[in-house]
Design an enzyme around this catalytic site. Structure first.
Site, PDB file in Angstrom:
ATOM      1  N   GLU A   7       9.133  13.241  -4.279  1.00  0.00           N
ATOM      2  CA  GLU A   7       7.733  12.789  -4.241  1.00  0.00           C
ATOM      3  C   GLU A   7       7.604  11.275  -4.116  1.00  0.00           C
ATOM      4  O   GLU A   7       6.629  10.774  -3.559  1.00  0.00           O
ATOM      5  CB  GLU A   7       6.978  13.284  -5.477  1.00  0.00           C
ATOM      6  CG  GLU A   7       6.696  14.781  -5.471  1.00  0.00           C
ATOM      7  CD  GLU A   7       7.835  15.604  -6.062  1.00  0.00           C
ATOM      8  OE1 GLU A   7       8.913  15.033  -6.339  1.00  0.00           O
ATOM      9  OE2 GLU A   7       7.650  16.821  -6.251  1.00  0.00           O
TER      10      GLU A   7
ATOM     11  N   PHE B 134       3.026  24.398 -19.193  1.00  0.00           N
ATOM     12  CA  PHE B 134       4.168  24.218 -18.314  1.00  0.00           C
ATOM     13  C   PHE B 134       3.830  23.215 -17.207  1.00  0.00           C
ATOM     14  O   PHE B 134       2.805  23.334 -16.545  1.00  0.00           O
ATOM     15  CB  PHE B 134       4.556  25.568 -17.692  1.00  0.00           C
ATOM     16  CG  PHE B 134       5.679  25.442 -16.697  1.00  0.00           C
ATOM     17  CD1 PHE B 134       6.935  24.994 -17.095  1.00  0.00           C
ATOM     18  CD2 PHE B 134       5.466  25.739 -15.360  1.00  0.00           C
ATOM     19  CE1 PHE B 134       7.962  24.853 -16.171  1.00  0.00           C
ATOM     20  CE2 PHE B 134       6.487  25.600 -14.435  1.00  0.00           C
ATOM     21  CZ  PHE B 134       7.742  25.164 -14.841  1.00  0.00           C
TER      22      PHE B 134
ATOM     23  N   MET C 138      21.879  -9.130  -3.823  1.00  0.00           N
ATOM     24  CA  MET C 138      20.911 -10.023  -4.457  1.00  0.00           C
ATOM     25  C   MET C 138      21.256 -10.225  -5.937  1.00  0.00           C
ATOM     26  O   MET C 138      21.131 -11.333  -6.466  1.00  0.00           O
ATOM     27  CB  MET C 138      19.501  -9.440  -4.289  1.00  0.00           C
ATOM     28  CG  MET C 138      18.387 -10.345  -4.726  1.00  0.00           C
ATOM     29  SD  MET C 138      18.412 -11.934  -3.880  1.00  0.00           S
ATOM     30  CE  MET C 138      17.310 -11.656  -2.512  1.00  0.00           C
TER      31      MET C 138
HETATM   32  C1  LIG Z   1      13.748  -9.877  -3.481  1.00  0.00           C
HETATM   33  C2  LIG Z   1      12.389 -10.412  -3.157  1.00  0.00           C
HETATM   34  C3  LIG Z   1      12.244 -11.733  -2.795  1.00  0.00           C
HETATM   35  C4  LIG Z   1      11.005 -12.238  -2.425  1.00  0.00           C
HETATM   36  N1  LIG Z   1      10.912 -13.510  -1.967  1.00  0.00           N
HETATM   37  C5  LIG Z   1       9.763 -13.935  -1.417  1.00  0.00           C
HETATM   38  C6  LIG Z   1       9.659 -15.187  -0.749  1.00  0.00           C
HETATM   39  O1  LIG Z   1      10.624 -15.937  -0.642  1.00  0.00           O
HETATM   40  N2  LIG Z   1       8.481 -15.546  -0.209  1.00  0.00           N
HETATM   41  C7  LIG Z   1       7.372 -14.723  -0.276  1.00  0.00           C
HETATM   42  O2  LIG Z   1       6.333 -15.079   0.269  1.00  0.00           O
HETATM   43  N3  LIG Z   1       7.426 -13.560  -0.908  1.00  0.00           N
HETATM   44  C8  LIG Z   1       8.592 -13.129  -1.467  1.00  0.00           C
HETATM   45  N4  LIG Z   1       8.638 -11.899  -2.063  1.00  0.00           N
HETATM   46  C9  LIG Z   1       7.413 -11.097  -2.130  1.00  0.00           C
HETATM   47  C10 LIG Z   1       6.553 -11.472  -3.325  1.00  0.00           C
HETATM   48  O3  LIG Z   1       7.075 -10.861  -4.480  1.00  0.00           O
HETATM   49  C11 LIG Z   1       5.082 -11.026  -3.132  1.00  0.00           C
HETATM   50  O4  LIG Z   1       5.033  -9.654  -2.873  1.00  0.00           O
HETATM   51  C12 LIG Z   1       4.398 -11.729  -1.980  1.00  0.00           C
HETATM   52  O5  LIG Z   1       4.669 -13.095  -1.983  1.00  0.00           O
HETATM   53  C13 LIG Z   1       2.901 -11.505  -2.079  1.00  0.00           C
HETATM   54  O6  LIG Z   1       2.320 -11.713  -0.850  1.00  0.00           O
HETATM   55  P1  LIG Z   1       0.808 -12.167  -0.684  1.00  0.00           P
HETATM   56  O7  LIG Z   1       0.539 -13.376  -1.485  1.00  0.00           O
HETATM   57  O8  LIG Z   1       0.551 -12.220   0.762  1.00  0.00           O
HETATM   58  O9  LIG Z   1      -0.050 -11.048  -1.406  1.00  0.00           O
HETATM   59  P2  LIG Z   1      -0.315  -9.452  -1.186  1.00  0.00           P
HETATM   60  O10 LIG Z   1       0.429  -8.773  -2.236  1.00  0.00           O
HETATM   61  O11 LIG Z   1      -0.100  -9.075   0.217  1.00  0.00           O
HETATM   62  O12 LIG Z   1      -1.808  -9.462  -1.591  1.00  0.00           O
HETATM   63  C14 LIG Z   1      -2.822  -9.682  -0.682  1.00  0.00           C
HETATM   64  C15 LIG Z   1      -3.854 -10.670  -1.201  1.00  0.00           C
HETATM   65  O13 LIG Z   1      -4.881 -10.713  -0.224  1.00  0.00           O
HETATM   66  C16 LIG Z   1      -6.100 -10.237  -0.769  1.00  0.00           C
HETATM   67  N5  LIG Z   1      -6.763  -9.395   0.232  1.00  0.00           N
HETATM   68  C17 LIG Z   1      -6.602  -8.079   0.459  1.00  0.00           C
HETATM   69  N6  LIG Z   1      -7.397  -7.674   1.449  1.00  0.00           N
HETATM   70  C18 LIG Z   1      -8.070  -8.766   1.866  1.00  0.00           C
HETATM   71  C19 LIG Z   1      -9.048  -8.987   2.873  1.00  0.00           C
HETATM   72  N7  LIG Z   1      -9.504  -7.998   3.650  1.00  0.00           N
HETATM   73  N8  LIG Z   1      -9.521 -10.241   3.032  1.00  0.00           N
HETATM   74  C20 LIG Z   1      -9.102 -11.262   2.237  1.00  0.00           C
HETATM   75  N9  LIG Z   1      -8.184 -11.096   1.277  1.00  0.00           N
HETATM   76  C21 LIG Z   1      -7.675  -9.868   1.092  1.00  0.00           C
HETATM   77  C22 LIG Z   1      -5.738  -9.486  -2.016  1.00  0.00           C
HETATM   78  O14 LIG Z   1      -6.802  -9.503  -2.926  1.00  0.00           O
HETATM   79  C23 LIG Z   1      -4.504 -10.242  -2.500  1.00  0.00           C
HETATM   80  O15 LIG Z   1      -4.871 -11.364  -3.262  1.00  0.00           O
HETATM   81  C24 LIG Z   1       9.875 -11.394  -2.472  1.00  0.00           C
HETATM   82  C25 LIG Z   1      10.013 -10.076  -2.883  1.00  0.00           C
HETATM   83  C26 LIG Z   1      11.250  -9.573  -3.197  1.00  0.00           C
HETATM   84  C27 LIG Z   1      11.371  -8.131  -3.583  1.00  0.00           C
HETATM   85  C1  LIG Z   2      14.430   0.486  -8.053  1.00  0.00           C
HETATM   86  C2  LIG Z   2      15.056  -0.858  -8.246  1.00  0.00           C
HETATM   87  N1  LIG Z   2      16.050  -1.017  -9.153  1.00  0.00           N
HETATM   88  C3  LIG Z   2      16.635  -2.227  -9.313  1.00  0.00           C
HETATM   89  C4  LIG Z   2      16.229  -3.311  -8.580  1.00  0.00           C
HETATM   90  C5  LIG Z   2      16.882  -4.683  -8.792  1.00  0.00           C
HETATM   91  N2  LIG Z   2      17.558  -5.112  -7.561  1.00  0.00           N
HETATM   92  C6  LIG Z   2      17.006  -5.976  -6.699  1.00  0.00           C
HETATM   93  S1  LIG Z   2      17.944  -6.262  -5.358  1.00  0.00           S
HETATM   94  C7  LIG Z   2      19.177  -5.259  -5.922  1.00  0.00           C
HETATM   95  C8  LIG Z   2      20.420  -5.055  -5.144  1.00  0.00           C
HETATM   96  C9  LIG Z   2      20.207  -4.442  -3.822  1.00  0.00           C
HETATM   97  O1  LIG Z   2      21.448  -4.200  -3.234  1.00  0.00           O
HETATM   98  P1  LIG Z   2      21.586  -3.741  -1.722  1.00  0.00           P
HETATM   99  O2  LIG Z   2      20.601  -2.645  -1.433  1.00  0.00           O
HETATM  100  O3  LIG Z   2      22.984  -3.435  -1.426  1.00  0.00           O
HETATM  101  O4  LIG Z   2      21.070  -4.981  -0.914  1.00  0.00           O
HETATM  102  P2  LIG Z   2      21.734  -6.441  -0.709  1.00  0.00           P
HETATM  103  O5  LIG Z   2      21.101  -7.326  -1.723  1.00  0.00           O
HETATM  104  O6  LIG Z   2      23.209  -6.308  -0.906  1.00  0.00           O
HETATM  105  O7  LIG Z   2      21.360  -6.807   0.665  1.00  0.00           O
HETATM  106  C10 LIG Z   2      18.816  -4.717  -7.162  1.00  0.00           C
HETATM  107  C11 LIG Z   2      19.660  -3.811  -7.954  1.00  0.00           C
HETATM  108  C12 LIG Z   2      15.182  -3.091  -7.664  1.00  0.00           C
HETATM  109  N3  LIG Z   2      14.688  -4.090  -6.927  1.00  0.00           N
HETATM  110  N4  LIG Z   2      14.639  -1.861  -7.493  1.00  0.00           N
END
Ligand SMILES: Cc1cc2nc3c(=O)[nH]c(=O)nc-3n(C[C@H](O)[C@H](O)[C@H](O)COP(=O)(O)OP(=O)(O)OC[C@H]3O[C@@H](n4cnc5c(N)ncnc54)[C@H](O)[C@@H]3O)c2cc1C
Ligand SMILES: Cc1ncc(C[n+]2csc(CCOP(=O)(O)OP(=O)(O)O)c2C)c(N)n1
Lengths: 596, 189
Positions: free
Chosen positions: A68, A130, A499
């Site tokens: 799911e 259940f 990472m």
């Molecule tokens: C491993 C990892 C590393 C990351 N590193 C980075 C990084 O280096 N740089 C980076 O940027 N992000 C990074 N992120 C992502 C980060 O965590 C956030 O998800 C991201 O920065 C949020 O994007 P955003 O500000 O565009 O907001 P979103 O989450 O896309 O939110 C959208 C915003 O726009 C508003 N909005 C929605 N609809 C409308 C509309 N119609 N008109 C006007 N406003 C609207 C919402 O209210 C909200 O405030 C990383 C994520 C991971 C998992």
């Molecule tokens: C469901 C979930 N569990 C744990 C994490 C923490 N986490 C972030 S990146 C990462 C490693 C990912 O490894 P891989 O898919 O091999 O990607 P790589 O960083 O090597 O490119 C982990 C465990 C997560 N983001 N999501």
């Protein structure tokens, strides 16, 4: 795939009109009226009446996932790549709890999804029946809204509400918890037009005087920057067009968050690349040094701001967002405008043109000169190798094959590969990039790719994966097989949770606690076992032909790219640092290792 | 309930997320929230406070418009102006929320609370308790030979003061409703 149900004709009885329709039929009718053509789901006791109703019709296609969570991610992929609401259907108890991660993912990334959950009969609720779970209780804070429908007469109305709420304002997931007895009960249908909204009224229209004020400031700016995000994608392709036109007209540089990639084409001269923790040097320095920041549809996430106290310290900050609670949440801004991005950008154009505004040429020249200096640092440069495949090189090779196509949809898992994908792949159009940004859900990419492929049967859909993440929803290969979906899984296999390993190397004294991907499966055999194509590449010179073979493959395909196991993802702003303290290489001395 | 916010500045010192936002003074605000009277709405509102680390100092809720099926939640929360602003916007965007008013910013308003206060005692203490109750206009709503239960209504400060006075006179139990509040004058919110 020929479905059993297509053999059986739906009964065309006139009784299907008004009073005599069952809750299950009512739900299907409401879904059709909402324009739903696809549902991602998994059956179970509490949704059998709904599955029965689905069986007896041909308009809505049901995609049977294998978990799911994947139904939700597939619905997200479908939604993000089409701009429509994605729909999932799960059973009570374990079905609903399995959906929770996907719902939370959609919540944090503002993805419009409606999830219908079966529930035990209403007279059994509260008895630990259940497969009973308190679904509305569990999902209350990971959905934009949720409903428990106890009265069949409210079912159609509630369904219409759910779609309206999911898609409008700041989009998000909505749950409809539907007890089994309500699915059997009969009642009258309500059309979407009959539904009244007493309380929920998102603010769309931008306040003209606030826009005037913003435009005046922008016109006087010397170092302006547009910082855009997922909100532009949420607002629709028109917003992206208006943004592009505005940046081109004013020559203001554009950077975007991870979630906003594609809204502004990466091949335009104003594009600085992504900003934030793994953003480009030029984007982050421009953010730090700008004097007027125009943030549209981005939410000042901590991955973006780094240390809030040192975030763009000298700029006047304008923030346009449809959600008032996004404004001043993390960073205090000088001018907040609650509005839909399209409305705001339209009015910005109008005001700009009406005043014949132009930013001073001299100022812009200086600003661009400075930016060019930062660009010359060439922050995405890496040392390539002829022996071992560098992950960045693998993506650059892929890029060459994708550059000229406009039917490419990229999804990702979570980790280094996700960041490299954001840095090295071309994003020139909105709705072609799907990644889990807010929740960072490993296991998102494959089901999201399935959702995107269902929506775009002829598109080239590629999940950029890590060998750890892909195993979190690997069972979905079976879904791809069942529906002949030619999704491609491009694994940057570094044998590490890269990472995690990177943070352990840089911040935890190289103590690699539990981050090695031990006992990996043979991905080529695995693809084969599911009935698809598997390709292994471990030499740089074989990359091109492997990618060609992957793209040509008309079945689902895994490419197991064996990459350098110790490559780190740069540039990087160490957490808690300022934009101008970003580091470009793995010089450990640059890290404050006391920070954890 | 306010741990997350209170702890933020402490945690910030060695957090990768850097410094917590500057600590502006925290003041209590009385928020009046008009909501659909429907199952789960109160849980949603209360959960929003706990989930985001906002505190609740007082909370009252009851149906106020039977025909329109509306309830009014009156909640007092303490926070910096920015936090209070966040709370209001977070509340406003909830689907069943019709209207939020910050009565503290809105201007003059009346706030009342009801408390039931049980005092055990005989002789002098009993007499003193009855005398004090008179000063505070508290009513005796139940009595036995050695106990009195008072009903006191008033501003939370007045109720606090009454309780303080009862403390040495044999106070054994208190039940307070939390405050109900409305703006003064002909203003409707
Ligand atoms: C491993 C990892 C590393 C990351 N590193 C980075 C990084 O280096 N740089 C980076 O940027 N992000 C990074 N992120 C992502 C980060 O965590 C956030 O998800 C991201 O920065 C949020 O994007 P955003 O500000 O565009 O907001 P979103 O989450 O896309 O939110 C959208 C915003 O726009 C508003 N909005 C929605 N609809 C409308 C509309 N119609 N008109 C006007 N406003 C609207 C919402 O209210 C909200 O405030 C990383 C994520 C991971 C998992
Ligand atoms: C469901 C979930 N569990 C744990 C994490 C923490 N986490 C972030 S990146 C990462 C490693 C990912 O490894 P891989 O898919 O091999 O990607 P790589 O960083 O090597 O490119 C982990 C465990 C997560 N983001 N999501």
């Amino acid at each position: 795939m020929k479905d059993m149900k297509s053999v059986i004709e739906a009964p065309q009885d006139e009784e299907n009109s008004q009073e005599n329709i069952t809750g299950a039929e009512m739900m299907i009718k409401a879904l059709k009226d909402q324009g739903v053509d696809t549902i991602f789901g998994y059956p179970g006791g509490a949704v059998l009446p709904l599955y029965d109703a689905l069986f007896q019709q041909n308009e809505i296609k049901h995609i049977l996932v294998r978990h799911e969570q994947a139904a939700l991610h597939a619905a997200e992929g479908y939604a993000r790549s089409t701009g429509k609401v994605g729909v999932a259907l799960v059973t009570s108890g374990p079905g609903a709890t399995n959906a929770v991660t996907g719902l939370t993912d959609a919540m944090l990334d503002s993805i419009p999804v409606v999830c219908i959950c079966g529930q035990v009969p209403s007279f059994l609720i509260g008895t630990d029946a259940f497969q009973e779970a308190d679904t509305t209780g569990i999902t209350r804070h990971c959905t934009k809204h949720n409903y428990l429908v106890k009265d069949v007469h409210k079912l159609a109305e509630t369904t219409h509400r759910a779609f309206h709420i999911a898609l409008t304002g700041r989009p998000g997931p909505v749950v409809i918890d539907l007890p089994k007895d309500v699915q059997f009960a009969t009642g009258a249908y309500t059309t979407a037009e009959q539904v009244e909204y007493r309380s929920y009224r998102p603010h769309i229209e931008a306040d003209s005087s606030a826009i005037e004020k913003a435009i005046e400031l922008i016109a006087k700016a010397k170092r302006p920057i547009l910082y855009t995000g997922g909100g532009i994608i949420n607002a629709g392709p028109k917003a992206a067009e208006l943004l592009t036109a505005f940046a081109e007209k004013t020559d203001i540089p554009v950077t975007s968050t991870l979630m906003g990639l594609g809204a502004f084409a990466a091949n335009k001269p104003q594009w600085l690349g992504m900003l934030g923790m793994h953003g480009t040097y030029e984007a982050n320095l421009a953010m730090h040094d700008c004097d007027v920041m125009i943030c549209i549809g981005a939410r000042f996430d901590d991955r973006v701001t780094g240390n809030v106290a040192g975030f763009s310290p000298n700029s006047f900050k304008i923030h346009i967002d449809i959600d008032a609670s996004s404004i001043n949440k993390n960073v205090e801004v000088d001018l907040g405008i609650v509005a839909d991005a399209t409305s705001a950008l339209e009015k910005m154009h109008k005001a700009w043109d009406a005043h014949n505004h132009k930013i001073s040429d001299a100022a812009m020249q200086l600003w661009w000169q400075e930016i060019e200096k930062w660009r010359k640092v060439n922050c995405l440069e890496y040392t390539n190798s002829t022996e071992v495949i560098k992950p960045q090189h693998a993506l650059e090779c892929l890029r060459k094959h994708l550059d000229k196509r406009d039917d490419v949809y990229i999804t990702t898992e979570v980790g280094q590969h996700q960041m490299w994908a954001a840095q090295y792949l071309p994003f020139n159009k909105p709705n072609h990039w799907m990644t889990s940004g807010g929740l960072g859900t490993m296991g998102y990419g494959l089901p999201a790719a399935i959702g995107a492929q269902i929506a775009h049967p002829d598109g080239l859909v590629i999940d950029i994966a890590g060998e750890a993440s892909i195993q979190m929803n690997i069972q979905e290969l079976s879904t791809a097989a069942q529906y002949n979906l030619p999704v491609k899984v491009f694994i940057l296999n570094n044998q590490w949770m890269g990472m995690v390993r990177q943070w352990q190397e840089l911040l935890h004294g190289e103590r690699y606690s539990q981050s090695y991907s031990e006992a990996l499966p043979d991905f080529v055999k695995l693809a084969d076992a599911y009935g698809g194509l598997g390709i292994l590449v471990d030499k740089p010179e074989d990359l091109d032909s492997a990618i060609t073979q992957m793209i040509a493959s008309d079945t689902f395909t895994i490419v197991d790219v064996r990459v350098d196991p110790k490559e780190n993802c740069f540039p990087m702003i160490p957490s808690g640092k300022n934009h101008n303290e970003m580091i470009l290489s793995a010089d450990a001395k640059q890290f404050d290792k006391k920070l954890v | 309930m306010n741990t997350a916010i209170a702890n933020r500045s402490v945690m910030a010192k060695n957090s990768v997320y850097g410094d917590a936002p500057d600590k502006a003074p925290e003041t209590p605000h009385t928020l009046s929230v008009l909501v659909d009277n429907a199952p789960g709405v109160l849980a949603k509102i209360v959960g929003l406070f706990s989930g985001r680390g906002y505190n609740i100092e007082s909370l009252t809720v009851a149906e106020t418009d039977h025909d329109k099926n509306l309830s009014r939640i009156t909640v007092i929360s303490k926070g910096t102006p920015r936090i209070i602003d966040q709370i209001i916007h977070q509340l406003e965007k909830q689907v069943p929320v019709h209207h939020v008013t910050d009565l503290t910013l809105f201007g003059p308003h009346v706030a009342r609370e009801l408390a039931l206060i049980k005092v055990n005692g005989t002789d002098d203490k009993r007499v003193e308790a009855l005398r004090t109750a008179e000063i505070f206009r508290a009513k005796v709503v139940d009595t036995t030979l050695d106990s009195l239960t008072f009903e006191a209504t008033g501003t939370p400060e007045k109720v606090d003061a009454f309780i303080d006075m009862m403390q040495p006179l044999g106070l054994v139990q208190i039940s307070r409703t939390g405050i109900a509040a409305l703006p003064r004058g002909n203003e409707a919110i």
